[in-house]
Design an enzyme around this catalytic site. Structure first.
Site, PDB file in Angstrom:
ATOM      1  N   THR A 144     -23.054  -7.981 -23.558  1.00 18.87           N
ATOM      2  CA  THR A 144     -23.909  -8.506 -22.503  1.00 18.87           C
ATOM      3  C   THR A 144     -23.349  -9.844 -22.028  1.00 18.87           C
ATOM      4  OG1 THR A 144     -25.376  -9.861 -23.864  1.00 18.87           O
ATOM      5  CG2 THR A 144     -25.872  -7.506 -23.741  1.00 18.87           C
ATOM      6  N   GLU A 145     -23.860 -10.300 -20.904  1.00 17.61           N
ATOM      7  CA  GLU A 145     -23.466 -11.608 -20.369  1.00 17.61           C
ATOM      8  C   GLU A 145     -23.727 -12.706 -21.404  1.00 17.61           C
ATOM      9  OE1 GLU A 145     -25.019 -14.712 -16.922  1.00 17.61           O
ATOM     10  OE2 GLU A 145     -26.134 -12.899 -17.415  1.00 17.61           O
ATOM     11  N   TYR A 146     -24.914 -12.660 -22.020  1.00 12.47           N
ATOM     12  CA  TYR A 146     -25.274 -13.671 -23.008  1.00 12.47           C
ATOM     13  C   TYR A 146     -24.404 -13.566 -24.253  1.00 12.47           C
ATOM     14  CZ  TYR A 146     -29.458 -14.839 -20.335  1.00 12.47           C
ATOM     15  OH  TYR A 146     -30.313 -15.265 -19.359  1.00 12.47           O
ATOM     16  N   GLU A 147     -24.129 -12.338 -24.678  1.00 10.39           N
ATOM     17  CA  GLU A 147     -23.344 -12.141 -25.895  1.00 10.39           C
ATOM     18  C   GLU A 147     -21.960 -12.766 -25.767  1.00 10.39           C
ATOM     19  OE1 GLU A 147     -22.662  -8.554 -29.123  1.00 10.39           O
ATOM     20  OE2 GLU A 147     -23.275  -8.073 -27.085  1.00 10.39           O
TER      21      GLU A 147
ATOM     22  N   ASP B 210     -28.985 -14.007 -30.961  1.00 14.37           N
ATOM     23  CA  ASP B 210     -28.269 -15.148 -31.540  1.00 14.37           C
ATOM     24  C   ASP B 210     -29.255 -16.066 -32.259  1.00 14.37           C
ATOM     25  OD1 ASP B 210     -29.434 -15.969 -28.982  1.00 14.37           O
ATOM     26  OD2 ASP B 210     -28.498 -17.898 -29.418  1.00 14.37           O
TER      27      ASP B 210
ATOM     28  N   ASP C  30     -36.001 -12.607 -25.051  1.00 14.05           N
ATOM     29  CA  ASP C  30     -36.610 -13.932 -25.125  1.00 14.05           C
ATOM     30  C   ASP C  30     -37.216 -14.112 -26.512  1.00 14.05           C
ATOM     31  OD1 ASP C  30     -38.220 -16.226 -24.851  1.00 14.05           O
ATOM     32  OD2 ASP C  30     -38.612 -15.797 -22.740  1.00 14.05           O
TER      33      ASP C  30
ATOM     34  N   ASP D 219     -42.421  -3.922 -16.380  1.00 14.58           N
ATOM     35  CA  ASP D 219     -42.614  -4.355 -17.760  1.00 14.58           C
ATOM     36  C   ASP D 219     -42.585  -3.106 -18.637  1.00 14.58           C
ATOM     37  OD1 ASP D 219     -44.464  -4.927 -20.207  1.00 14.58           O
ATOM     38  OD2 ASP D 219     -44.068  -6.914 -19.369  1.00 14.58           O
TER      39      ASP D 219
ATOM     40  N   LYS E 229     -42.736 -20.207 -29.806  1.00 10.08           N
ATOM     41  CA  LYS E 229     -44.038 -20.714 -30.249  1.00 10.08           C
ATOM     42  C   LYS E 229     -44.833 -19.620 -30.962  1.00 10.08           C
ATOM     43  CE  LYS E 229     -44.325 -24.244 -26.661  1.00 10.08           C
ATOM     44  NZ  LYS E 229     -45.075 -24.795 -25.507  1.00 10.08           N
TER      45      LYS E 229
END
Length: 205
Positions: free
Chosen positions: A184-187, A146, A110, A88, A114
């Site tokens: 990145t993979e997500y991008e 995003d 992330d 971490d 909430k």
């Protein structure tokens, strides 16, 4: 993007790799840190294209680091300027001195949507205080997401701090320019889905 299946003995596997962090580099190169590196697409490409920089990838989940290590193991020419750590970010001071990093990447963290989880967001004040300590003078943080709510939250938190200078912030990073391929993979997936990529870069004064 789907739940990741945990690999058995993942921590032992990554710690046995030559790419797992063991000691500070014995050179005078710049040092870049990727927090929440995921499966390593971004940091591996960055290390390939910038051999004059030391890259450190950090993720809490050893399984995703193992996937990055497998990508490196399949390369014909091994990289010597990249290391990983399964920790971490709050543990960073156990491994690196203050003012060590010249740049920090926060790619698609992330969003913790909430309100009661706001302190877990990697752009909350408690994490910004960590970055301030580990960044070298004039070191830069680059943040991408995003998520509109995370972007707006991050911009509000950063603007409220008198010890931070914003270099750039934009709601659609690639509206008027092409990507440089360091994604990145997500991008990649978000761009294919038509999502706009939000971006903030800043430094501490």
């Amino acid at each position: 993007m789907g739940r990741l299946r945990k690999i058995k003995n993942d921590l032992e596997l990554v710690k046995s790799s030559k790419y797992y962090f063991k000691e500070l580099p014995k050179n005078n190169k710049l040092n870049y840190l990727d927090i929440g590196m995921g499966k390593g697409d971004f940091i591996i490409k960055m290390a390939q294209n910038n051999p004059n920089i030391n890259f450190f990838g950090l993720d809490k989940f050893p399984t995703v680091i193992w996937k990055a290590i497998n990508k490196l193991n399949k390369m014909t020419e091994p990289l010597t300027n990249i290391n990983f750590l399964a920790i971490d970010i709050k543990q960073i001071f156990d491994y690196f001195p203050n003012n060590f990093f010249n740049k920090i990447f926060l790619n698609f963290s992330d969003p913790w949507p909430k309100k009661r989880h706001a302190k877990r967001r990697l752009t909350s004040n408690n994490y910004l205080d960590i970055y301030k300590k580990i960044l070298a003078k004039d070191g830069i943080v680059e943040f991408k997401t995003d998520n509109d709510n995370l972007y707006n939250y991050s911009l509000e938190i950063i603007k409220a701090r008198k010890d931070i200078d914003i270099i750039k912030h934009v709601k659609n990073l690639y509206k008027f320019k092409k990507t440089n391929g360091m994604l990145t993979e997500y991008e990649k997936k978000f761009i294919e889905m038509g999502s706009s990529i939000k971006f903030i870069s800043f430094k501490f004064n």
